[in-house]
Scaffold this motif. Structure first.
Motif, PDB file in Angstrom:
ATOM      1  N   GLY A 320       0.794  -1.235   0.000  1.00  0.00           N
ATOM      2  CA  GLY A 320       0.000   0.000   0.000  1.00  0.00           C
ATOM      3  C   GLY A 320       0.822   1.279   0.000  1.00  0.00           C
ATOM      4  N   ASP A 321       2.143   1.157  -0.177  1.00  0.00           N
ATOM      5  CA  ASP A 321       3.002   2.341  -0.171  1.00  0.00           C
ATOM      6  C   ASP A 321       3.204   2.823  -1.619  1.00  0.00           C
ATOM      7  N   ASP A 322       2.225   3.568  -2.138  1.00  0.00           N
ATOM      8  CA  ASP A 322       2.289   3.999  -3.545  1.00  0.00           C
ATOM      9  C   ASP A 322       3.495   4.894  -3.807  1.00  0.00           C
ATOM     10  N   LEU A 323       3.805   5.748  -2.830  1.00  0.00           N
ATOM     11  CA  LEU A 323       4.901   6.696  -3.019  1.00  0.00           C
ATOM     12  C   LEU A 323       6.255   5.978  -3.056  1.00  0.00           C
ATOM     13  N   GLY A 324       6.479   5.139  -2.049  1.00  0.00           N
ATOM     14  CA  GLY A 324       7.728   4.365  -1.983  1.00  0.00           C
ATOM     15  C   GLY A 324       7.857   3.455  -3.193  1.00  0.00           C
ATOM     16  N   ALA A 325       6.718   2.888  -3.606  1.00  0.00           N
ATOM     17  CA  ALA A 325       6.739   1.990  -4.765  1.00  0.00           C
ATOM     18  C   ALA A 325       7.116   2.762  -6.025  1.00  0.00           C
ATOM     19  N   GLY A 326       6.772   4.042  -6.085  1.00  0.00           N
ATOM     20  CA  GLY A 326       7.068   4.847  -7.270  1.00  0.00           C
ATOM     21  C   GLY A 326       8.549   4.880  -7.563  1.00  0.00           C
ATOM     22  N   GLU A 327       9.337   5.203  -6.560  1.00  0.00           N
ATOM     23  CA  GLU A 327      10.785   5.261  -6.764  1.00  0.00           C
ATOM     24  C   GLU A 327      11.351   3.873  -7.102  1.00  0.00           C
ATOM     25  N   ALA A 328      10.917   2.886  -6.323  1.00  0.00           N
ATOM     26  CA  ALA A 328      11.442   1.528  -6.536  1.00  0.00           C
ATOM     27  C   ALA A 328      11.018   0.977  -7.893  1.00  0.00           C
ATOM     28  N   ALA A 329       9.788   1.261  -8.300  1.00  0.00           N
ATOM     29  CA  ALA A 329       9.305   0.735  -9.586  1.00  0.00           C
ATOM     30  C   ALA A 329      10.073   1.372 -10.745  1.00  0.00           C
ATOM     31  N   ASN A 330      10.362   2.657 -10.629  1.00  0.00           N
ATOM     32  CA  ASN A 330      11.164   3.313 -11.662  1.00  0.00           C
ATOM     33  C   ASN A 330      12.561   2.704 -11.726  1.00  0.00           C
ATOM     34  N   MET A 331      13.169   2.522 -10.550  1.00  0.00           N
ATOM     35  CA  MET A 331      14.520   1.956 -10.524  1.00  0.00           C
ATOM     36  C   MET A 331      14.524   0.526 -11.059  1.00  0.00           C
ATOM     37  N   ALA A 332      13.499  -0.234 -10.691  1.00  0.00           N
ATOM     38  CA  ALA A 332      13.423  -1.632 -11.135  1.00  0.00           C
ATOM     39  C   ALA A 332      13.264  -1.701 -12.650  1.00  0.00           C
ATOM     40  N   LYS A 333      12.378  -0.847 -13.186  1.00  0.00           N
ATOM     41  CA  LYS A 333      12.157  -0.862 -14.638  1.00  0.00           C
ATOM     42  C   LYS A 333      13.441  -0.486 -15.378  1.00  0.00           C
ATOM     43  N   TYR A 334      14.139   0.503 -14.837  1.00  0.00           N
ATOM     44  CA  TYR A 334      15.408   0.924 -15.438  1.00  0.00           C
ATOM     45  C   TYR A 334      16.422  -0.230 -15.394  1.00  0.00           C
ATOM     46  N   ALA A 335      16.599  -0.783 -14.204  1.00  0.00           N
ATOM     47  CA  ALA A 335      17.621  -1.827 -14.035  1.00  0.00           C
ATOM     48  C   ALA A 335      17.303  -3.052 -14.881  1.00  0.00           C
ATOM     49  N   ALA A 336      16.041  -3.425 -14.912  1.00  0.00           N
ATOM     50  CA  ALA A 336      15.657  -4.614 -15.691  1.00  0.00           C
ATOM     51  C   ALA A 336      15.827  -4.343 -17.186  1.00  0.00           C
ATOM     52  N   GLY A 337      15.464  -3.139 -17.615  1.00  0.00           N
ATOM     53  CA  GLY A 337      15.603  -2.787 -19.030  1.00  0.00           C
ATOM     54  C   GLY A 337      17.061  -2.859 -19.461  1.00  0.00           C
ATOM     55  N   GLU A 338      17.927  -2.302 -18.638  1.00  0.00           N
ATOM     56  CA  GLU A 338      19.362  -2.313 -18.978  1.00  0.00           C
ATOM     57  C   GLU A 338      19.912  -3.737 -18.941  1.00  0.00           C
ATOM     58  N   ALA A 339      19.553  -4.481 -17.886  1.00  0.00           N
ATOM     59  CA  ALA A 339      20.065  -5.853 -17.745  1.00  0.00           C
ATOM     60  C   ALA A 339      19.613  -6.708 -18.929  1.00  0.00           C
ATOM     61  N   SER A 340      18.380  -6.510 -19.364  1.00  0.00           N
ATOM     62  CA  SER A 340      17.884  -7.376 -20.438  1.00  0.00           C
ATOM     63  C   SER A 340      18.493  -6.985 -21.783  1.00  0.00           C
ATOM     64  N   CYS A 341      18.695  -5.686 -22.017  1.00  0.00           N
ATOM     65  CA  CYS A 341      19.353  -5.304 -23.283  1.00  0.00           C
ATOM     66  C   CYS A 341      20.750  -5.924 -23.342  1.00  0.00           C
ATOM     67  N   ARG A 342      21.454  -5.870 -22.219  1.00  0.00           N
ATOM     68  CA  ARG A 342      22.821  -6.424 -22.224  1.00  0.00           C
ATOM     69  C   ARG A 342      22.799  -7.946 -22.328  1.00  0.00           C
TER      70      ARG A 342
END
Ligand SMILES: Cc1cc2nc3c(=O)[nH]c(=O)nc-3n(C[C@H](O)[C@H](O)[C@H](O)COP(=O)(O)OP(=O)(O)OC[C@H]3O[C@@H](n4cnc5c(N)ncnc54)[C@H](O)[C@@H]3O)c2cc1C
Length: 397
Positions: A320-342
């Motif tokens: 239920g922490d929408d705000l905290g999830a916002g930062e983590a979700a952005n970081m996760a999407k970034y990290a996963a996107g980079e990891a998968s491209c590589r």
């Protein structure tokens, strides 16, 4: 002498998956293996939806695992839905529409829809018999969603929705689209975001496929909305809380996009490792050469780190922490996107010429993983977000 290390399963924590979640992973992975990369590629090349896999996943309760139990879902969270998507992707079957239909649209309707909207849409989204696409991107707004020009005007009890959207996935096989538009504030005259469910067969709703260099079962569309007349209850939730509702859907979208690209990354890495173990062109397998082994090891580390971040984001969201999830979700999407491209890039390199054959199913993933860098929010916009919100740096735009 130190105590012997225990061999029993470690206790569940946000960092270590519970037994239930591990069992879900295994069950979904088994379903994914039954279909496999070849099935998915055949469908993708024909631009046909993966109906059989979609129906089977739905029948087993996987597609609606995050939706409320009283409306036919599994009553679990985005953590579980992300597991489903990641495991299907790892089996070579990344289902893009899972990001959209149960994750964004299902979440928004479950959290903010009226009882009638929930009754109308959620059971179908949960059992896979209904699919809902999601439309926010516009040709003249792009990453700048404050510039959205799709506007809903009141006409008696009804709404009249007009605007243009672009890159909307899966419109041709969707029953409806959840559109992000704007309404006029009666007091200030300012436009504020609002969400509307628009059935695809509504008069004035037109769409045209965009030719894309992607080998995927889903296509992307331009959408033209020309005074589309909608009943009052097409508006989801509260007219004054559109932004809040939108964010409730965008966090699951980012978490699910991370799961989507992570699944692809795992498929690519597994394929590469399997190949490197056996392919011998001198007197030993190519995986013996550190030039091949080290980059693959690096990919494994990056994938695991991105998975942890994705699990954290999903955990915060489900708590239920929408705000905290916002930062983590952005970081996760970034990290996963980079990891998968590589990972995909390195997998193709590992297979040499075979990396580009249809047989091994890797080449199409080059463009698929690039999608994870661009959509639903680009790598640069995530870096902007982190620079501004995490680091407190001034904004450039
Ligand atoms: C396969 C695919 C499926 C998609 N499916 C959907 C869907 O179902 N629904 C939907 O609504 N949308 C969908 N999209 C759209 C996607 O979300 C957008 O493409 C994305 O948000 C980027 O917008 P844009 O393409 O207009 O790029 P632009 O906004 O034009 O950006 C172009 C480049 O400029 C950079 N840039 C822009 N502004 C800044 C800034 N301030 N600072 C630094 N760099 C900046 C961007 O990072 C990017 O690299 C999909 C896209 C693709 C490719």
């Amino acid at each position: 002498m130190s105590a012997p290390r225990t061999t029993t399963a470690p206790p569940a924590s946000p960092l270590i998956e519970s037994e239930d979640r591990r069992a879900l992973r295994e069950a979904v992975a088994a379903l994914g293996r039954r279909y496999g990369r070849e099935y998915f590629q055949r469908k993708a090349r024909a631009n046909e939806p993966v109906e059989e896999l979609w129906a089977d996943a739905a029948k087993l309760g996987y597609l609606g695992v995050n939706l409320p139990a009283e409306h036919g879902g599994g009553g679990a969270g985005i953590s579980e839905l992300a597991i489903v998507l990641e495991e299907l992707g790892a089996a070579g079957c990344p289902l893009l529409m899972m990001i959209v239909s149960p994750a964004i649209c299902g979440t928004v309707i479950a959290r903010f829809g009226t009882e009638e909207q929930k009754r109308r849409w959620l059971p179908g989204l949960a059992d896979g018999s209904k699919v809902m696409a999601f439309g926010i991107t516009e040709p003249d707004a792009g990453s700048n969603s404050h510039r959205i020009g799709t506007v809903a005007r009141r006409d008696g009890e009804d709404w009249l929705l007009s605007g243009r959207k672009v890159f909307i996935s899966g419109v041709d096989h969707a029953d409806a689209v959840l559109f992000v538009g704007r309404t006029e504030d009666a007091r200030t005259g300012k436009l504020k975001p609002a969400l509307f469910v628009v059935p695809r067969d509504t008069p004035g709703f037109e769409y045209r496929a965009i030719p894309m260099e992607l080998t995927a079962p889903e296509r992307q569309f331009q959408v033209f909305l020309d005074d589309v007349r909608l009943p009052a209850d097409a508006l989801v939730g509260d007219e004054d809380a559109g932004l809040l509702q939108l964010f409730a859907g965008l966090n699951p979208e980012r978490i699910m996009t991370a799961a989507f690209t992570l699944g692809i990354a795992r498929y690519a890495l597994d394929t590469a490792v399997g190949y490197a173990r056996t392919r011998t062109v001198w007197d030993r397998p190519i995986g013996t050469h550190q030039g091949i082994a080290h980059p693959l090891a690096q990919c494994a580390i990056e994938i695991e780190l991105a998975r942890l971040m994705t699990q954290k984001a999903a955990h915060l969201y489900d708590a239920g922490d929408d705000l905290g999830a916002g930062e983590a979700a952005n970081m996760a999407k970034y990290a996963a996107g980079e990891a998968s491209c590589r990972a995909v890039d390195q997998a193709v390199q590992t297979l040499g010429g075979n990396g580009l054959t249809q047989e091994y199913g890797l080449a199409a993933l080059i463009t698929a993983t690039r999608v994870g860098r661009v959509a639903p929010v680009s790598r640069e916009m995530i870096l902007n977000y982190v620079a501004q919100h995490t680091l407190g740096l001034p904004r450039s735009y």
